[in-house]
Design a protein around this motif. Structure first.
Motif, PDB file in Angstrom:
ATOM      1  N   VAL A  39       0.851  -1.194   0.000  1.00  0.00           N
ATOM      2  CA  VAL A  39       0.000   0.000   0.000  1.00  0.00           C
ATOM      3  C   VAL A  39       0.884   1.240   0.000  1.00  0.00           C
ATOM      4  N   TYR A  40       0.282   2.367  -0.372  1.00  0.00           N
ATOM      5  CA  TYR A  40       0.945   3.672  -0.324  1.00  0.00           C
ATOM      6  C   TYR A  40       0.225   4.541   0.715  1.00  0.00           C
ATOM      7  N   PRO A  41       0.919   5.558   1.258  1.00  0.00           N
ATOM      8  CA  PRO A  41       0.198   6.539   2.082  1.00  0.00           C
ATOM      9  C   PRO A  41      -0.909   7.193   1.255  1.00  0.00           C
ATOM     10  N   ALA A  42      -1.964   7.618   1.911  1.00  0.00           N
ATOM     11  CA  ALA A  42      -3.091   8.214   1.185  1.00  0.00           C
ATOM     12  C   ALA A  42      -2.693   9.483   0.446  1.00  0.00           C
ATOM     13  N   ASP A  43      -1.670  10.198   0.957  1.00  0.00           N
ATOM     14  CA  ASP A  43      -1.273  11.465   0.327  1.00  0.00           C
ATOM     15  C   ASP A  43      -0.136  11.294  -0.683  1.00  0.00           C
ATOM     16  N   VAL A  44       0.072  10.069  -1.182  1.00  0.00           N
ATOM     17  CA  VAL A  44       1.113   9.852  -2.181  1.00  0.00           C
ATOM     18  C   VAL A  44       0.883  10.762  -3.393  1.00  0.00           C
ATOM     19  N   ARG A  74      -6.170   5.596   6.267  1.00  0.00           N
ATOM     20  CA  ARG A  74      -6.462   5.689   4.839  1.00  0.00           C
ATOM     21  C   ARG A  74      -5.179   5.480   4.047  1.00  0.00           C
ATOM     22  N   VAL A  75      -5.273   4.687   2.984  1.00  0.00           N
ATOM     23  CA  VAL A  75      -4.116   4.391   2.131  1.00  0.00           C
ATOM     24  C   VAL A  75      -4.560   4.382   0.670  1.00  0.00           C
ATOM     25  N   ARG A  76      -3.600   4.285  -0.217  1.00  0.00           N
ATOM     26  CA  ARG A  76      -3.856   3.962  -1.630  1.00  0.00           C
ATOM     27  C   ARG A  76      -3.318   2.555  -1.859  1.00  0.00           C
ATOM     28  N   ASP A  81       5.944   9.532  -5.390  1.00  0.00           N
ATOM     29  CA  ASP A  81       7.045  10.212  -4.717  1.00  0.00           C
ATOM     30  C   ASP A  81       7.542   9.445  -3.491  1.00  0.00           C
ATOM     31  N   VAL A  82       6.837   8.344  -3.116  1.00  0.00           N
ATOM     32  CA  VAL A  82       7.309   7.472  -2.036  1.00  0.00           C
ATOM     33  C   VAL A  82       7.134   6.020  -2.478  1.00  0.00           C
ATOM     34  N   LYS A  83       7.873   5.127  -1.826  1.00  0.00           N
ATOM     35  CA  LYS A  83       7.761   3.710  -2.147  1.00  0.00           C
ATOM     36  C   LYS A  83       6.557   3.089  -1.436  1.00  0.00           C
ATOM     37  N   SER A  84       5.989   2.074  -2.058  1.00  0.00           N
ATOM     38  CA  SER A  84       4.928   1.319  -1.376  1.00  0.00           C
ATOM     39  C   SER A  84       5.561   0.470  -0.277  1.00  0.00           C
ATOM     40  N   MET A  85       4.727   0.068   0.689  1.00  0.00           N
ATOM     41  CA  MET A  85       5.232  -0.794   1.760  1.00  0.00           C
ATOM     42  C   MET A  85       4.174  -1.809   2.144  1.00  0.00           C
ATOM     43  N   ALA A  86       4.599  -2.857   2.841  1.00  0.00           N
ATOM     44  CA  ALA A  86       3.674  -3.909   3.261  1.00  0.00           C
ATOM     45  C   ALA A  86       2.655  -3.347   4.247  1.00  0.00           C
ATOM     46  N   ALA A  87       1.432  -3.898   4.214  1.00  0.00           N
ATOM     47  CA  ALA A  87       0.368  -3.444   5.116  1.00  0.00           C
ATOM     48  C   ALA A  87       0.819  -3.512   6.568  1.00  0.00           C
ATOM     49  N   GLN A  88       1.500  -4.587   6.930  1.00  0.00           N
ATOM     50  CA  GLN A  88       1.968  -4.750   8.307  1.00  0.00           C
ATOM     51  C   GLN A  88       2.882  -3.601   8.719  1.00  0.00           C
ATOM     52  N   ALA A  89       3.831  -3.230   7.837  1.00  0.00           N
ATOM     53  CA  ALA A  89       4.766  -2.146   8.147  1.00  0.00           C
ATOM     54  C   ALA A  89       4.045  -0.801   8.207  1.00  0.00           C
ATOM     55  N   MET A  90       3.046  -0.595   7.350  1.00  0.00           N
ATOM     56  CA  MET A  90       2.328   0.680   7.317  1.00  0.00           C
ATOM     57  C   MET A  90       1.631   0.956   8.650  1.00  0.00           C
ATOM     58  N   LEU A  91       1.162  -0.102   9.315  1.00  0.00           N
ATOM     59  CA  LEU A  91       0.395   0.083  10.550  1.00  0.00           C
ATOM     60  C   LEU A  91       1.249  -0.008  11.826  1.00  0.00           C
ATOM     61  N   GLU A  92       2.553  -0.210  11.687  1.00  0.00           N
ATOM     62  CA  GLU A  92       3.393  -0.390  12.869  1.00  0.00           C
ATOM     63  C   GLU A  92       3.287   0.778  13.847  1.00  0.00           C
ATOM     64  N   GLY A  93       3.290   1.991  13.319  1.00  0.00           N
ATOM     65  CA  GLY A  93       3.251   3.164  14.196  1.00  0.00           C
ATOM     66  C   GLY A  93       1.860   3.721  14.429  1.00  0.00           C
ATOM     67  N   ALA A  94       0.831   2.989  14.037  1.00  0.00           N
ATOM     68  CA  ALA A  94      -0.551   3.488  14.146  1.00  0.00           C
ATOM     69  C   ALA A  94      -1.055   3.416  15.583  1.00  0.00           C
ATOM     70  N   LYS A  95      -2.133   4.123  15.852  1.00  0.00           N
ATOM     71  CA  LYS A  95      -2.773   4.096  17.162  1.00  0.00           C
ATOM     72  C   LYS A  95      -3.755   2.923  17.207  1.00  0.00           C
ATOM     73  N   TRP A  96      -3.605   2.065  18.220  1.00  0.00           N
ATOM     74  CA  TRP A  96      -4.444   0.875  18.340  1.00  0.00           C
ATOM     75  C   TRP A  96      -5.461   1.055  19.456  1.00  0.00           C
TER      76      TRP A  96
END
Length: 418
Positions: free
Chosen positions: A227-232, A287-289, A251-266
């Motif tokens: 996935v990409y950040p929503a503001d890619v 939100r992602v692309r 302008d940024v690389k895609s990353m695995a879903a698991q890595a994208m949520l590592e710093g998220a609020k749970w």
């Protein structure tokens, strides 16, 4: 179940029997369904006939396996009744599959393949299922056989098993699911959101087909889904040498879903009561692309998928340490509690599969043909719908409030859906 259920069944089946025409078939259909519902551990034709004085094995076998009748009118009646019972904007349409373990290799579609219920490869048939559900009330609409390539590559084998020509081309399970969803939509069945596990959610064509049809969906995905950040942003990088770029790149690389949520609020959220209390887990959403656009070579990274549809990426951390990931195209203002509710609503179809097998003999059919298997599956779905209609009617009678849900509109069990 009370003793008058057979009288109720005959009255309930009246709309179905109109589509059968022939007088003998109009007797065999109720007899077969009564055999599925009635007592006895084995629900294949021979023991069902042995338990009844009213029908012979030969007639029952001919009705399911060889009789010349069209199942489409019965299916249309089933879908109409299911829609009246639980259909609506707050209903879920749940896509899944279920395995029927089989010995030998003559039964249509049987092959060594992964069986989700068993958690391993097994010799079995796999049925793609479509379930319409509202809250804790599921109605099975469709059970369609998946044919592995070991079958679709052997025309003579398919002909011997009576596979219709229109089903002999290889189709993936997600492709079968989309075909069944199209039939459900064409029939006017009402639902608000399509749910599926990662076996379907990992398929970009499946997700894109749902979006193309204007459907809301929430599906499981593997943790490595990119996935990409929503503001890619898409940019034209300046080439240091050689010809200037003619295609834009992220302008940024895609990353695995698991890595994208590592710093998220749970957040700890509950969704329903289980046998041991309220079921809870920790959820995070952002939100992602989705990285499922057209593939394109991006510098040293090689071929990468471009940003596709914007969606919710949802993570679930379970108390046993298991982690699950999901994508959903529900609106951007959907609360995380509603996202979690949609994701966890899928459990009800697994319960339906279990009940169809354990109580109604879905996996007891001993015939080998395409037609026989699908007719048997249709009879089990009709039997299940009858039992659910009785359950809803009894629940309606027990409610004292005049504002409670009627048997045909069980709104009190509808899911919380944005």
């Amino acid at each position: 179940m009370d003793e008058d259920w057979q009288g109720d069944l005959e009255r309930w089946l009246a709309p179905y029997l109109k589509g059968l025409g022939n007088k003998t078939r109009r007797r065999m259909c109720p007899a077969y369904i009564a055999g599925l519902i009635g007592p006895g551990d084995r629900k294949s034709i021979q023991p069902m006939a042995a338990r009844s004085d009213a029908i012979s094995y030969d007639r029952l076998h001919h009705f399911i396996g060889a009789g010349l009748w069209d199942s489409a009118p019965l299916e249309a009646t089933l879908w109409d009744q299911a829609d009246k019972l639980v259909g609506g904007n707050e209903a879920w349409l749940i896509i899944d599959d279920t395995a029927l373990p089989k010995k030998g290799k003559a039964s249509v579609g049987v092959a060594p393949q992964y069986a989700t219920a068993l958690g391993k490869n097994a010799n079995c048939q796999t049925l793609v299922s479509v379930t319409l559900a509202s809250g804790a009330v599921p109605l099975m609409l469709s059970l369609r056989l998946f044919l592995p390539e070991s079958w679709t590559s052997d025309i003579a084998r398919m002909d011997k098993a009576g596979v219709p020509a229109c089903f002999q081309e290889y189709r993936t399970k997600p492709e079968i699911a989309i075909e069944e969803i199209d039939r459900v939509i064409a029939a006017g069945v009402r639902f608000g959101c399509v749910l599926a596990d990662a076996g379907y959610g990992l398929s970009a064509p499946f997700r894109q087909a749902l979006s193309t049809r204007g459907l809301c969906w929430a599906v499981g995905i593997p943790r490595h889904q990119k996935v990409y950040p929503a503001d890619v942003q898409l940019i034209f990088p300046v080439a240091g040498r050689g010809r200037p770029r003619v295609r834009h790149v992220p302008d940024v690389k895609s990353m695995a879903a698991q890595a994208m949520l590592e710093g998220a609020k749970w957040r700890q959220l509950g969704w329903r009561k289980g046998t041991k209390g309220r079921l809870t887990a920790r959820f995070a959403a952002m939100r992602v692309r989705i990285a499922d656009g057209a593939p394109q070579r991006i510098g040293s990274a090689g071929a990468q998928h471009m940003p596709g549809e914007e969606a919710w990426l949802v993570g679930e951390h379970r108390s046993n340490g298991e982690r699950k990931y999901y994508l959903s195209n529900l609106p951007a203002d959907t609360p995380i509690r509603a996202l979690a509710g949609a994701i966890k609503a899928r459990w009800i179809c697994e319960q339906a599969h279990q009940q169809l097998k354990e109580e109604l003999g879905l996996d007891h059919f001993e015939g080998r043909s395409w037609t026989g298997l699908h007719r048997h599956a249709l009879m089990t779905m009709m039997a299940y719908a009858f039992l659910q209609s009785r359950r809803l009617a009894q629940a309606g009678r027990k409610k004292k409030s005049p504002r409670s849900a009627s048997p045909t509109h069980p709104a009190s069990s509808a899911p919380s859906h944005p």
